[in-house]
Write a protein that holds these residues in place. Structure first.
Motif, PDB file in Angstrom:
ATOM      1  N   PRO A 164       0.844  -1.201   0.000  1.00 37.40           N
ATOM      2  CA  PRO A 164       0.000   0.000   0.000  1.00 37.40           C
ATOM      3  C   PRO A 164       0.876   1.248   0.000  1.00 37.40           C
ATOM      4  O   PRO A 164       1.746   1.400   0.853  1.00 37.40           O
ATOM      5  N   PHE A 166       0.464   4.398   0.661  1.00 34.68           N
ATOM      6  CA  PHE A 166       0.432   5.279   1.822  1.00 34.68           C
ATOM      7  C   PHE A 166       1.342   4.740   2.928  1.00 34.68           C
ATOM      8  O   PHE A 166       2.088   5.488   3.566  1.00 34.68           O
ATOM      9  N   ILE A 167       1.288   3.412   3.139  1.00 32.28           N
ATOM     10  CA  ILE A 167       2.107   2.799   4.181  1.00 32.28           C
ATOM     11  C   ILE A 167       3.585   2.919   3.832  1.00 32.28           C
ATOM     12  O   ILE A 167       4.421   3.235   4.691  1.00 32.28           O
ATOM     13  N   LEU A 270      -0.855  14.514  10.263  1.00 38.04           N
ATOM     14  CA  LEU A 270      -0.480  13.495  11.240  1.00 38.04           C
ATOM     15  C   LEU A 270       0.845  13.842  11.921  1.00 38.04           C
ATOM     16  O   LEU A 270       1.275  13.130  12.818  1.00 38.04           O
TER      17      LEU A 270
ATOM     18  N   VAL B 256      -7.460   1.809   4.727  1.00 47.83           N
ATOM     19  CA  VAL B 256      -6.206   1.940   5.470  1.00 47.83           C
ATOM     20  C   VAL B 256      -5.864   3.411   5.687  1.00 47.83           C
ATOM     21  O   VAL B 256      -5.646   3.860   6.807  1.00 47.83           O
ATOM     22  N   THR B 257      -5.859   4.199   4.594  1.00 49.60           N
ATOM     23  CA  THR B 257      -5.523   5.611   4.715  1.00 49.60           C
ATOM     24  C   THR B 257      -6.538   6.328   5.592  1.00 49.60           C
ATOM     25  O   THR B 257      -6.169   7.127   6.460  1.00 49.60           O
ATOM     26  N   PHE B 260      -6.135   6.101   9.414  1.00 52.42           N
ATOM     27  CA  PHE B 260      -5.137   6.991  10.005  1.00 52.42           C
ATOM     28  C   PHE B 260      -5.752   8.360  10.286  1.00 52.42           C
ATOM     29  O   PHE B 260      -5.551   8.938  11.349  1.00 52.42           O
ATOM     30  N   ILE B 294      -0.269  -4.140   8.647  1.00 53.51           N
ATOM     31  CA  ILE B 294      -1.236  -3.543   7.713  1.00 53.51           C
ATOM     32  C   ILE B 294      -0.973  -4.055   6.299  1.00 53.51           C
ATOM     33  O   ILE B 294      -1.903  -4.441   5.576  1.00 53.51           O
ATOM     34  N   VAL B 298      -3.495  -6.160   3.841  1.00 51.97           N
ATOM     35  CA  VAL B 298      -3.890  -5.736   2.493  1.00 51.97           C
ATOM     36  C   VAL B 298      -3.573  -6.829   1.467  1.00 51.97           C
ATOM     37  O   VAL B 298      -4.396  -7.154   0.606  1.00 51.97           O
TER      38      VAL B 298
END
Lengths: 330, 319
Positions: A164, A166-167, A270, B256-257, B260, B294, B298
């Motif tokens: 992913p 973003f991760i 964040l 997932v995003t 957060f 995570i 996924v």
């Protein structure tokens, strides 16, 4: 997305079909083109004509250009120092002196917005440009050479795709964020890191897309002809294959920009992107959210600006897609 | 058997991807120029080389890269995620830290997905069946487009402002309180999270349905004199399952995003909050553990989607 086997709509080698897409009957268009050689129509010119008539996209484009000019020439835009505090005027509501009010340290919200948009545009547009070029190059190399090169690149892309994005961005920033701070460019170190990170995580989708376009194109006659006259592989890729993907890649790139603008704001809010004293829309959003009961303007202003940015880029992207690839018009 | 070989091939590919992700995360962390021990010791003990060596030894950082890597992979296989390197939680097993967060995130994401589907699918269905009607299609799709396009980090503070601060209907933030308060606390985060999902599914379901409804077999069904209801529910919706499976991937990425963002705005002690706290305090073992967790979630979801796809459409197995 265009299937590899279909002829692509906006390609230069397919001009008559292109005219058909644009609405006229093939026959009429063809005879017109023969009868009036002076009105030359290129796919890009056709696309621009269609784009011009899309008022939502045009208005969005104008708004974006105005905002970009404002952020480039920020010191001339009736702003004060975005870091300077006015301790006599904390958490102030909008006034003639502070157009969008001030924050908890008395800093002018309007000035911070204008300076903060610089980060948004740099990360969104420069990051997207780098990752687009990277994805195009990898895609065209993978698609044109095939064989072992393709197998390796395609597997690597699959891996990047499975992770992913973003991760992945979050990991890289949290591992290298303090290093970026220590680069000694003030807040700019983090911005450079963000651009690098986005360039790394953004390309896999585009690479696959360009690869599929190239796979469908490389067997066509104009490539065969180029090969016959002795054109080298790199010249074929750069001069013949890539220009035929520009339109459709532009569509993808405009959606990458939207994703990057959103992700940059999220990372900063964040606390992982741009660091606190520096002006940034995400930072302002998270600071504003903590004083919601004192002065809602502090959160409303960056939220509205971000919403405007994302909506205008979305309309722009839709407009580009409808102009370049009229068949997918939704 | 085609399906079995497809399943095994995909399963092996999934294991390779999981291994590659853990390896990538490990080496990214290892290549970082930042030294966690220095931060733990702080200014006070930095001058003491013996204490520094002891700490490095305790965290296994004095071993060779290869040894650290095999220890790390071996630990992962046993469910041992290492120990926190953050000052206040120094030495706490990472597993203990993230164990409490997982159910909170699953609860948030699960409810959001459920609400999103319950709003999005009927909305898409109505607008496909009443195509080009001003309210049922155009207004409906405009609202859904806004819900999809306006990001949640813009809507969240505005919603908090309206419903929490001004109207005082719902608590501004909070999570997991017992009784009615707990339910009220859930409404805003779940609702905001679900909006994006609803918009995305409504838009996609509408276009998939319109695509299916223009097929020849639907015309044949109409020509046979089948009732509209039978055509829609028996013939059309069944055939949108396949394209719907293709949007599961982006939905998971959104979940997932979104987790957060929502967890940060509403102070929800989920896996997203834990990751962000660890990321801002450079707590490497925790970041590695949560991100790998995570990523694996996924990858497994994508694997299950592929398997489902192959079960529904036999052509996929023979690609």
């Amino acid at each position: 997305m265009a299937q590899p086997s279909e002829p692509l709509p906006s390609q230069s080698y397919n001009r008559d079909a292109q005219r058909d897409e644009a609405g006229g009957a093939v026959l009429v268009a063809a005879t017109e083109a023969e009868a009036a050689p002076r009105s030359i129509s290129s796919p890009m010119r056709d696309a621009w004509r269609r784009f011009r008539h899309n008022w939502a996209a045009m208005i969005s484009l104008i708004i974006i250009l105005i905002l970009i000019v404002m952020s480039i020439f920020a010191p001339l835009m009736h702003t004060s120092d975005p870091m300077a505090s006015d301790f006599t005027d904390l958490n102030a509501f909008p006034s003639w002196h502070h157009w969008f009010g001030t924050d908890g340290l008395g800093r002018d919200t309007y000035s911070r917005l204008v300076y903060g948009m610089r980060v948004t545009f740099v990360v969104g547009i420069v990051g997207a440009a780098i990752t687009t070029i990277l994805g195009m190059l990898l895609g065209v190399i993978s698609g044109y050479f095939g064989g072992i090169v393709d197998a390796l690149l395609a597997r690597f892309t699959d891996l990047m795709f499975a992770f992913p994005s973003f991760i992945l961005a979050l990991i890289i920033i949290s591992f290298y964020g303090s290093w970026a701070n220590s680069l000694g460019m003030g807040g700019a170190g983090r911005v450079v890191l963000l651009v690098i990170v986005f360039a790394i995580v953004g390309w896999p989708g585009l690479m696959r897309f360009v690869r599929s376009l190239v796979l469908s194109m490389k067997e066509q006659q104009f490539i065969e002809a180029a090969r016959t006259v002795g054109t080298g592989s790199w010249a074929i890729m750069i001069r013949h294959l890539l220009p035929n993907t520009y339109g459709l890649v532009l569509v993808q790139a405009s959606f990458i920009v939207i994703g990057f603008i959103g992700t940059e704001a999220v990372l900063s809010l964040l606390g992982l992107g741009v660091q606190a004293p520096n002006p940034d829309l995400g930072v302002m959003l998270s600071q504003g959210a903590s004083v919601l009961d004192l002065n809602y303007w502090e959160v409303l202003a960056p939220a509205i600006v971000l919403a405007i940015l994302i909506l205008t880029f979305t309309f722009l992207g839709d407009g580009v897609r409808d102009a370049v690839d009229p068949r997918t018009k939704g | 058997m085609a399906f079995l070989s497809f399943f095994i091939k995909r399963f092996i590919a999934m294991i390779v991807v999981v291994w590659a992700i853990t390896t990538l995360v490990f080496f990214l962390a290892h290549a970082s120029p930042y030294d966690p021990i220095r931060l733990i010791l702080g200014q006070k003990y930095l001058g003491d080389p013996r204490g520094y060596r002891v700490m490095r030894h305790l965290f296994g950082l004095d071993q060779s890269v290869w040894q650290q890597y095999t220890n790390y992979l071996g630990g992962l296989l046993h469910g041992d995620l290492g120990y926190s390197e953050e000052q206040t939680a120094l030495g706490t097993p990472v597993w203990d830290m993230i164990r409490s967060g997982v159910p909170q995130s699953v609860k948030l994401g699960g409810w959001a997905l459920l609400v999103g589907l319950l709003v999005g699918l009927p909305s898409g269905l109505i607008s496909a069946l009443r195509q080009n009607k001003p309210v049922a299609d155009h207004a409906n799709q405009f609202v859904m487009m806004l819900m999809f396009a306006v990001p949640v980090f813009v809507l969240a503070p505005i919603a908090q402002l309206i419903f929490g601060v001004e109207l005082k209907w719902l608590p501004v933030a909070g999570w997991g309180d017992p009784g009615l308060l707990g339910v009220k606390e859930m409404i805003m985060p779940v609702g905001l999270f679900a909006m994006g999902i609803a918009g995305y599914f409504s838009k996609s379901f509408r276009s998939f349905l319109l695509e299916v409804l223009s097929q020849d077999y639907i015309r044949t069904a109409r020509a046979k004199g089948l009732k509209q209801r039978v055509i829609i529910y028996l013939h059309a919706i069944k055939n949108t399952l396949l394209p719907l499976a293709t949007i599961i991937g982006p939905t998971i990425a959104f979940l997932v995003t979104g987790a957060f963002i929502i967890e940060s705005f509403f102070n929800i002690p989920g896996i997203g909050s834990i990751t962000v706290t660890a990321a801002t305090s450079s707590d490497y073992p925790v970041i590695e553990a949560t991100t790998i967790l995570i990523a694996i979630a996924v990858v497994v979801m994508n694997f299950l989607t592929d398997v489902f796809y192959a079960m529904v459409d036999p052509r996929v197995r023979l690609e």
